[in-house]
Write an enzyme that holds these catalytic residues in place. Structure first.
Site, PDB file in Angstrom:
ATOM      1  N   CYS A  33       0.923  -1.333  -0.104  1.00 42.28           N
ATOM      2  CA  CYS A  33       0.056  -0.168   0.047  1.00 42.28           C
ATOM      3  C   CYS A  33       0.760   1.056  -0.039  1.00 42.28           C
ATOM      4  O   CYS A  33       0.308   2.374  -0.151  1.00 42.28           O
ATOM      5  CB  CYS A  33      -0.792  -0.052   1.047  1.00 42.28           C
ATOM      6  SG  CYS A  33      -0.005   0.058   2.649  1.00 42.28           S
ATOM      7  N   ASP A  35       2.459   2.655   2.613  1.00 47.44           N
ATOM      8  CA  ASP A  35       2.426   3.221   3.889  1.00 47.44           C
ATOM      9  C   ASP A  35       3.710   3.177   4.472  1.00 47.44           C
ATOM     10  O   ASP A  35       4.621   2.242   4.166  1.00 47.44           O
ATOM     11  CB  ASP A  35       1.116   2.707   4.624  1.00 47.44           C
ATOM     12  CG  ASP A  35       0.013   3.054   4.131  1.00 47.44           C
ATOM     13  OD1 ASP A  35      -0.065   4.021   3.295  1.00 47.44           O
ATOM     14  OD2 ASP A  35      -1.190   2.465   4.543  1.00 47.44           O
ATOM     15  N   CYS A  58      -2.719   2.451   8.215  1.00 52.72           N
ATOM     16  CA  CYS A  58      -4.140   2.613   8.441  1.00 52.72           C
ATOM     17  C   CYS A  58      -4.415   2.145   9.828  1.00 52.72           C
ATOM     18  O   CYS A  58      -3.335   2.058  10.656  1.00 52.72           O
ATOM     19  CB  CYS A  58      -4.855   1.514   7.494  1.00 52.72           C
ATOM     20  SG  CYS A  58      -4.255   0.030   7.777  1.00 52.72           S
ATOM     21  N   CYS A 102      -1.125  -5.140   6.564  1.00 49.51           N
ATOM     22  CA  CYS A 102      -0.755  -4.030   7.376  1.00 49.51           C
ATOM     23  C   CYS A 102       0.169  -4.434   8.673  1.00 49.51           C
ATOM     24  O   CYS A 102       0.840  -3.726   9.048  1.00 49.51           O
ATOM     25  CB  CYS A 102      -2.061  -3.453   7.918  1.00 49.51           C
ATOM     26  SG  CYS A 102      -3.179  -3.088   6.418  1.00 49.51           S
TER      27      CYS A 102
HETATM   28 FE1  FES Z   1      -1.419   0.451   4.332  1.00 51.15          FE
HETATM   29 FE2  FES Z   1      -2.739  -0.720   6.088  1.00 51.15          FE
HETATM   30  S1  FES Z   1      -3.569  -0.137   4.253  1.00 51.15           S
HETATM   31  S2  FES Z   1      -0.792  -0.228   6.430  1.00 51.15           S
END
Ligand code: FES
Length: 148
Positions: A33, A35, A58, A102
């Protein structure tokens, strides 16, 4: 969809922030993702005295990092290294399948921080600094003359 424990750690995350005197810092990005997770640790005598995290992730990333930091606090470096995202998810009573990726952020950031600690203290994960006395100097033991 989310367990009560996930909701609790998301709403009241433990160990959020950064440590000014951290001697182990790890940052990783989630390939799935994009992140980001950053972990700070204060390690003394190979024991994780304190740990904090910051994330661009998230709710599931926040909850798993909160739980993961609780699980490694007070543990030895080796114990912290063996923490898996699976163990963290189990401690949270599970995550929806699409959120499993995640939980990997916290595990990887903890490993990256410990890697950082080991490189700062000169102990490599592969123990390549120690001389095994093999008789053929590979220079990893700093015996540059090969006389060991
Ligand atoms: Fe990226 Fe959960 S969607 S860490």
């Amino acid at each position: 969809m989310y367990s009560e424990k996930v909701m609790d750690h998301f709403a009241n995350p433990r160990n959020v922030g950064e440590l000014e005197n951290a001697n182990a810092v790890g940052q990783v990005g989630n390939a799935k993702c994009g992140d980001i997770m950053k972990i700070y640790m204060d390690i003394e005598n190979d024991v994780v005295k304190d740990v904090k995290f910051k994330t661009f992730g998230c709710g599931a990333a926040i909850a798993t990092s909160s739980m993961a930091t609780e699980m490694v606090k007070g543990k030895t470096v080796e114990e912290a290294l063996s923490l898996t995202n699976k163990a963290v998810m189990e401690a949270l009573d599970g995550l929806p399948a699409e959120k499993v990726h995640c939980s990997v952020l916290a595990e990887e950031a903890i490993k990256a921080a410990i890697d950082d600690y080991k490189s700062r203290t000169g102990v490599s994960l592969g123990d390549s600094n120690s001389c095994s006395g093999c008789g053929v100097c590979c220079h990893k033991c700093n015996d540059v003359d090969g006389e060991k």
